[in-house]
Design a protein around this motif. Sequence first.
Motif, short mmCIF file in Angstrom:
data_model
loop_
_atom_site.label_atom_id
_atom_site.label_comp_id
_atom_site.label_asym_id
_atom_site.label_seq_id
_atom_site.Cartn_x
_atom_site.Cartn_y
_atom_site.Cartn_z
N GLN A 82 -13.48 -5.06 1.99
CA GLN A 82 -11.93 -5.32 1.56
C GLN A 82 -11.61 -6.71 1.29
O GLN A 82 -10.97 -7.08 2.73
N VAL A 84 -7.49 -7.74 0.46
CA VAL A 84 -6.42 -6.91 -0.29
C VAL A 84 -5.29 -8.16 -0.95
O VAL A 84 -5.43 -8.91 0.17
N TYR A 86 -1.91 -8.52 -1.10
CA TYR A 86 -0.35 -7.31 -1.71
C TYR A 86 0.70 -7.84 -2.88
O TYR A 86 1.07 -9.51 -2.71
N GLY A 109 -10.27 4.68 -2.62
CA GLY A 109 -10.42 3.84 -1.76
C GLY A 109 -10.01 4.92 -0.87
O GLY A 109 -10.24 6.10 -1.12
N TYR A 112 -5.57 5.50 3.50
CA TYR A 112 -4.70 4.49 3.00
C TYR A 112 -3.95 3.96 1.74
O TYR A 112 -2.82 4.11 1.19
N TRP A 113 -5.77 3.24 1.81
CA TRP A 113 -5.28 2.53 0.23
C TRP A 113 -5.63 3.20 -1.13
O TRP A 113 -4.46 2.47 -1.76
N TRP A 116 -1.38 3.64 -0.65
CA TRP A 116 -0.76 2.24 -0.85
C TRP A 116 -1.10 1.16 -1.83
O TRP A 116 -1.03 -0.11 -1.72
N GLY A 117 -2.30 1.28 -2.59
CA GLY A 117 -3.10 0.76 -3.75
C GLY A 117 -3.64 1.13 -4.34
O GLY A 117 -3.70 2.41 -4.67
N THR A 119 -7.47 0.62 -6.32
CA THR A 119 -9.05 0.16 -5.34
C THR A 119 -10.18 -0.19 -6.24
O THR A 119 -10.22 0.86 -7.04
N VAL A 129 -8.24 -4.64 -2.88
CA VAL A 129 -7.57 -3.97 -3.38
C VAL A 129 -6.03 -4.63 -3.30
O VAL A 129 -6.26 -5.21 -3.09
N SER A 131 -2.26 -3.57 -3.81
CA SER A 131 -1.34 -3.62 -2.82
C SER A 131 -0.21 -3.85 -3.43
O SER A 131 -0.10 -4.95 -3.42
#
Length: 137
Positions: A82, A84, A86, A109, A112-113, A116-117, A119, A129, A131
């Motif tokens: 991945q 990521v 932010y 995803g 977790y993702w 928070w995001g 994918t 990702v 996020s």
Amino acid sequence: MHDRWVIPDASHSLRIARPTPDLARARMFWVDALGMAELWARDADARGHALLMVGFPAARWHLEFVEDLASARSARPSDEDQLVLYLGEPPEPDLLERLTAAGGTRVPGNDYWAQWGVTVVDPDGYRLVLSHRTWDV
């Protein structure tokens, strides 16, 4: 520098390189759809490898794509391969539409993702990702 370890600092740069079977498709996803800048490109050399480097001009990192069909065929990205970004906010719906129109595929995803995001799998099978968190170390 310690006598045994490299200790990076903010002056060091980072390049993430990987093969792709199709530079035009990579350019469409990463530059046209995501909005990275094309930092440098080179037509095929004597070995047949063309290069594309993309990134954000002020960043100290960039992605390098090497057009190499044989290497790209043998690459097996996993769900944990991945990149990521932010963003500090959810990605705009039109960005997600551009990414999918450029060959990306939205996937759930991991847990977790998913929280928070968003994918998106790029055309070469690697996960991006986006996020909505920030990264504050």
